[in-house]
Motif scaffolding. Structure first.
Motif, PDB file in Angstrom:
ATOM      1  N   THR A 186       0.823  -1.208   0.000  1.00 51.32           N
ATOM      2  CA  THR A 186       0.000   0.000   0.000  1.00 51.32           C
ATOM      3  C   THR A 186       0.856   1.257   0.000  1.00 51.32           C
ATOM      4  N   THR A 187       0.206   2.364  -0.282  1.00 49.05           N
ATOM      5  CA  THR A 187       0.822   3.672  -0.149  1.00 49.05           C
ATOM      6  C   THR A 187      -0.063   4.576   0.698  1.00 49.05           C
ATOM      7  N   SER A 188       0.574   5.451   1.460  1.00 48.43           N
ATOM      8  CA  SER A 188      -0.085   6.580   2.110  1.00 48.43           C
ATOM      9  C   SER A 188      -1.061   6.227   3.221  1.00 48.43           C
ATOM     10  N   LEU A 189      -1.004   5.008   3.752  1.00 44.67           N
ATOM     11  CA  LEU A 189      -1.732   4.764   4.997  1.00 44.67           C
ATOM     12  C   LEU A 189      -0.959   5.465   6.102  1.00 44.67           C
ATOM     13  N   PRO A 190      -1.612   6.322   6.870  1.00 42.78           N
ATOM     14  CA  PRO A 190      -0.893   7.306   7.691  1.00 42.78           C
ATOM     15  C   PRO A 190      -0.305   6.749   8.981  1.00 42.78           C
ATOM     16  N   ASP A 191       0.797   7.384   9.404  1.00 43.21           N
ATOM     17  CA  ASP A 191       1.361   7.117  10.722  1.00 43.21           C
ATOM     18  C   ASP A 191       0.529   7.792  11.818  1.00 43.21           C
ATOM     19  N   GLU A 192      -0.238   8.800  11.417  1.00 41.35           N
ATOM     20  CA  GLU A 192      -1.100   9.543  12.342  1.00 41.35           C
ATOM     21  C   GLU A 192      -2.354   9.945  11.585  1.00 41.35           C
ATOM     22  N   ILE A 193      -3.535   9.632  12.106  1.00 42.00           N
ATOM     23  CA  ILE A 193      -4.778   9.957  11.417  1.00 42.00           C
ATOM     24  C   ILE A 193      -4.872  11.464  11.221  1.00 42.00           C
ATOM     25  N   GLY A 194      -5.094  11.873   9.968  1.00 39.88           N
ATOM     26  CA  GLY A 194      -5.179  13.284   9.632  1.00 39.88           C
ATOM     27  C   GLY A 194      -3.831  13.950   9.429  1.00 39.88           C
ATOM     28  N   GLY A 195      -2.741  13.192   9.572  1.00 33.06           N
ATOM     29  CA  GLY A 195      -1.403  13.759   9.474  1.00 33.06           C
ATOM     30  C   GLY A 195      -0.812  13.652   8.083  1.00 33.06           C
ATOM     31  N   GLU A 196       0.446  14.110   7.961  1.00 33.34           N
ATOM     32  CA  GLU A 196       1.129  14.167   6.669  1.00 33.34           C
ATOM     33  C   GLU A 196       2.165  13.063   6.490  1.00 33.34           C
ATOM     34  N   ARG A 197       2.356  12.232   7.482  1.00 31.52           N
ATOM     35  CA  ARG A 197       3.394  11.190   7.397  1.00 31.52           C
ATOM     36  C   ARG A 197       2.830   9.980   6.655  1.00 31.52           C
ATOM     37  N   ASN A 198       2.704  10.148   5.361  1.00 30.84           N
ATOM     38  CA  ASN A 198       2.059   9.158   4.515  1.00 30.84           C
ATOM     39  C   ASN A 198       2.995   8.842   3.351  1.00 30.84           C
ATOM     40  N   TRP A 199       3.486   7.595   3.294  1.00 32.43           N
ATOM     41  CA  TRP A 199       4.556   7.275   2.348  1.00 32.43           C
ATOM     42  C   TRP A 199       4.178   6.088   1.475  1.00 32.43           C
ATOM     43  N   ASP A 200       4.839   6.001   0.332  1.00 35.66           N
ATOM     44  CA  ASP A 200       4.610   4.922  -0.624  1.00 35.66           C
ATOM     45  C   ASP A 200       5.630   3.812  -0.366  1.00 35.66           C
ATOM     46  N   TYR A 201       5.136   2.629   0.016  1.00 32.86           N
ATOM     47  CA  TYR A 201       6.013   1.508   0.390  1.00 32.86           C
ATOM     48  C   TYR A 201       6.027   0.387  -0.639  1.00 32.86           C
ATOM     49  N   ARG A 202       5.585   0.660  -1.862  1.00 35.47           N
ATOM     50  CA  ARG A 202       5.445  -0.406  -2.860  1.00 35.47           C
ATOM     51  C   ARG A 202       6.736  -0.654  -3.651  1.00 35.47           C
ATOM     52  N   TYR A 203       7.868  -0.467  -2.986  1.00 35.30           N
ATOM     53  CA  TYR A 203       9.169  -0.606  -3.646  1.00 35.30           C
ATOM     54  C   TYR A 203      10.073  -1.529  -2.835  1.00 35.30           C
ATOM     55  N   THR A 204      11.203  -1.847  -3.425  1.00 31.56           N
ATOM     56  CA  THR A 204      12.158  -2.762  -2.803  1.00 31.56           C
ATOM     57  C   THR A 204      13.264  -1.972  -2.134  1.00 31.56           C
ATOM     58  N   TRP A 205      13.237  -1.934  -0.799  1.00 29.47           N
ATOM     59  CA  TRP A 205      14.344  -1.361  -0.026  1.00 29.47           C
ATOM     60  C   TRP A 205      15.374  -2.466   0.191  1.00 29.47           C
ATOM     61  N   LEU A 206      16.623  -2.198  -0.135  1.00 31.40           N
ATOM     62  CA  LEU A 206      17.651  -3.220   0.059  1.00 31.40           C
ATOM     63  C   LEU A 206      17.782  -3.579   1.535  1.00 31.40           C
ATOM     64  N   ARG A 207      17.623  -2.597   2.412  1.00 28.67           N
ATOM     65  CA  ARG A 207      17.691  -2.851   3.855  1.00 28.67           C
ATOM     66  C   ARG A 207      16.593  -3.833   4.276  1.00 28.67           C
ATOM     67  N   ASP A 208      15.363  -3.527   3.935  1.00 31.38           N
ATOM     68  CA  ASP A 208      14.233  -4.371   4.314  1.00 31.38           C
ATOM     69  C   ASP A 208      14.388  -5.776   3.747  1.00 31.38           C
ATOM     70  N   SER A 209      14.808  -5.840   2.475  1.00 32.22           N
ATOM     71  CA  SER A 209      14.894  -7.122   1.794  1.00 32.22           C
ATOM     72  C   SER A 209      15.924  -8.026   2.442  1.00 32.22           C
ATOM     73  N   GLY A 210      17.066  -7.445   2.825  1.00 33.00           N
ATOM     74  CA  GLY A 210      18.089  -8.249   3.478  1.00 33.00           C
ATOM     75  C   GLY A 210      17.586  -8.837   4.780  1.00 33.00           C
ATOM     76  N   MET A 211      16.873  -8.037   5.566  1.00 34.73           N
ATOM     77  CA  MET A 211      16.353  -8.525   6.847  1.00 34.73           C
ATOM     78  C   MET A 211      15.241  -9.540   6.634  1.00 34.73           C
ATOM     79  N   LEU A 212      14.416  -9.316   5.616  1.00 35.86           N
ATOM     80  CA  LEU A 212      13.322 -10.239   5.329  1.00 35.86           C
ATOM     81  C   LEU A 212      13.863 -11.599   4.902  1.00 35.86           C
ATOM     82  N   LEU A 213      14.887 -11.587   4.044  1.00 31.90           N
ATOM     83  CA  LEU A 213      15.463 -12.843   3.585  1.00 31.90           C
ATOM     84  C   LEU A 213      16.087 -13.623   4.731  1.00 31.90           C
ATOM     85  N   ASP A 214      16.724 -12.900   5.649  1.00 30.04           N
ATOM     86  CA  ASP A 214      17.305 -13.555   6.809  1.00 30.04           C
ATOM     87  C   ASP A 214      16.224 -14.315   7.577  1.00 30.04           C
TER      88      ASP A 214
END
Length: 603
Positions: A253-281
């Motif tokens: 998903t993208t833009s599900l907020p960290d705070e309701i009504g707030g601006e901290r809304n990010w697009d996570y539909r990509y491959t972060w090398l950091r996340d991927s390394g930890m996930l594979l582990d």
């Protein structure tokens, strides 16, 4: 705002190309087609008026129970009304090795079964292509009703007829006990013919998909405490892997907020090398090695293509993640604006990526020996060289702070990790590389982390060098073999972080100003880091209590969000979140190891 479903209300299904979020009301409120990072065809999750959906549910009032069937990602929702009972089964056909083309049609299959008496069912499918930016024509096709734009199309095919009206497919039908009907919703490029699926073909796809997921789940080698939670987390992580390439997204998903009504809304539909390394582990430790092989192949292609210009995130096909844009026409989840696509952190400098890549690759080759491409090793040597020469530079840290660069402790730690793993691997395999320089810089890094990253007055390792601010990333020191959890400095750090960053058994990443308006909720992964540290320190009761507390925030089908509001218990952030599920798996592994060591000592 009350019209929006809670984030925890959703379950997820997928096919190795994309994923769909389905609410307890039988509504597909989120689905990007044909890929995770494509435009959304259904996006009511981000705008309950303009966003499309595909809802199948009884008319009137009903009660709901739901589950994933057995050890699969096939969702079963049961609606109980005053007049009868309806069962809705949702899935996307499993990836097929014989036809991996991303241009092949994608189908969402929905089976309706009336289990008791009669149920009146309402069907409404309202596609809004490309995040409700692309208008569509609705027409009667050879096999069903079709919505078509200039570039893509969606066909509804079923014995339960619908009509095209008001930019939607609508229909109401009365089902009687014993009735079974299939609905096939199929996506394809506008130029392609869309093959309609018969009931027999839908049955065959259901059987094939059941076998696919059951076989995949049977490979799980974990047999410790909390096995059901661990396996469900593994199944959720599998849904985040792009089958054609092996790339892994952070969340669908993208833009599900960290705070309701707030601006901290990010697009996570990509491959972060950091996340991927930890996930594979995490997956590797459960016995899932094929996913690691695929990702290493993806990474190898990426490394040989990009040379020294390694980014922190990519699209699932290895292309750079797109620049960040706001979709001003969408109101956002519960008015949480802006809705973002793309990610502005793609060009950030985050030096921990060197260590995460080296750690993931070395662990992969150590756990499952395979031939090493000499060009890949040359690239890994360049990463080690970059860690050795660049660790003294500031960066934006693992939380991608959108302020000035600093000397973040976590970034330095993972440069140390990268050098340590490169040295170990080179020595084990008798490979070339500038080992003398790597060892010298590894020693310098350790000294700098211990001298400038530790505040003796606070009795804690801190967020960045020469600051008193605390950050949960300091918990990674014991998880990377840099320090033992029983080291007095680490024990004190755990205590200080718990005292300052904990709330109601949950853990914040940090509490200091990060230059953005609003505030974060507690971060699920950080809570699991605390569990791991408590387990490593031998504090069994505390570790298990924290683990149980965190797992209580999984929803009814075992899925977890990125963040949790410590006061209300609401799930926040993108969902389901890979970080959270890999954290659950790793924490369960630590609890299992702690239990086994305890039993050994008893003997």
């Amino acid at each position: 705002m009350n019209r929006y479903r809670a984030i925890s209300d959703y379950a997820v299904i997928g096919n190795g190309h994309t994923a769909a979020l389905i609410s307890r009301r039988g509504a597909v409120d989120w689905c990007c087609l044909p890929r995770f990072d494509s435009g959304a065809v259904f996006c009511r999750l981000l705008d309950d008026e303009r966003g499309g959906f595909f809802e199948v549910a009884p008319t009137g009032d009903f009660r709901v129970t739901r589950r994933y069937i057995d050890t699969t990602n096939i969702l079963e929702t049961t609606f109980i009304t005053d007049r009868g009972t309806l069962r809705l089964t949702d899935f996307m056909p499993a990836p097929a090795d014989e036809n991996p083309s991303p241009r092949s049609p994608h189908s969402l299959l929905r089976r309706l079964e009336c289990l008791r008496d009669t149920v009146e069912v309402r069907i409404e499918c309202r596609p809004t292509f490309d995040f409700a930016r692309e208008p569509a024509d609705f027409l009667i096709g050879s096999e069903g009703v079709v919505a078509r734009t200039s570039s893509e199309q969606l066909e509804y095919c079923s014995t339960l007829s619908v009509i095209a009206r008001d930019k939607a497919f609508n229909g109401t039908h009365t089902l009687h006990e014993g009735d079974v009907h299939w609905i096939a919703l199929t996506y394809a490029p506008a130029a392609d013919a869309v093959p309609g699926l018969s009931a027999g073909e839908c049955d065959a796809e259901f059987d094939r998909t059941m076998l696919y997921w059951q076989h995949w789940a049977s490979q799980c080698e974990y047999d410790g405490p909390y096995r059901d939670l661990v396996l469900r987390s593994a199944l959720a992580l599998k849904l985040l892997i792009f089958a054609p390439s092996g790339g892994i997204i952070a969340a669908p998903t993208t833009s599900l907020p960290d705070e309701i009504g707030g601006e901290r809304n990010w697009d996570y539909r990509y491959t972060w090398l950091r996340d991927s390394g930890m996930l594979l582990d995490s997956l590797q430790q459960l016995g899932y090695h094929e996913e690691s092989k695929r990702f290493i192949d993806w990474l190898e292609r990426l490394c040989l293509q990009c040379q020294d210009d390694l980014r922190i995130m990519y699209r699932v096909d290895g292309e750079p993640a797109p620049d960040e844009r706001s979709l001003s026409h969408l109101s956002g989840y519960k008015e949480s604006r802006p809705v973002r696509i793309g990610n502005g952190a793609t060009d950030q400098r985050q030096i921990d990526v060197y260590g995460h890549v080296l750690d993931a690759v070395v662990l992969c080759f150590e756990r499952m020996p395979r031939p090493l491409n000499p060009d890949l090793w040359k690239f890994l040597c360049r990463l080690a060289d970059r860690a050795a020469s660049g660790w003294e530079e500031p960066d934006h840290g693992p939380w991608e702070i959108r302020g000035e660069a600093k000397h973040y402790l976590y970034s330095k730690l993972y440069c140390w990790v990268g050098l340590d793993r490169a040295i170990r691997f080179a020595e084990e395999r008798q490979l070339g590389g500038d080992l003398a320089k790597w060892k010298e810089q590894r020693a310098r890094l350790r000294h700098r982390i211990e001298s400038q990253g530790y505040d003796s007055q606070r009795g804690a390792f801190t967020q960045a060098f020469d600051t008193k601010l605390l950050d949960a990333t300091a918990l990674a020191l014991s998880l990377t073999e840099f320090l033992d959890a029983s080291d007095p400095r680490m024990a004190s750090t755990i205590k200080q972080i718990d005292a300052e960053l904990s709330r109601n058994g949950l853990l914040y990443r940090y509490r200091n100003d990060d230059g953005l308006p609003g505030r974060d909720a507690t971060f699920t992964l950080c809570g699991f880091w605390m569990v791991m540290n408590l387990a490593l320190a031998g504090k069994e009761e505390q570790a298990r209590r924290r683990f149980d507390r965190l797992c209580s925030f999984a929803n009814d089908v075992g899925l977890m969000s990125e963040q949790i509001d410590a006061d209300t218990g609401l799930s926040l952030g993108n969902f389901p979140q890979g970080f959270s599920h890999l954290g659950l798996i790793r924490a369960a592994l630590h609890l299992r190891d702690m239990n086994e060591q305890k039993n050994v000592h008893k003997e």
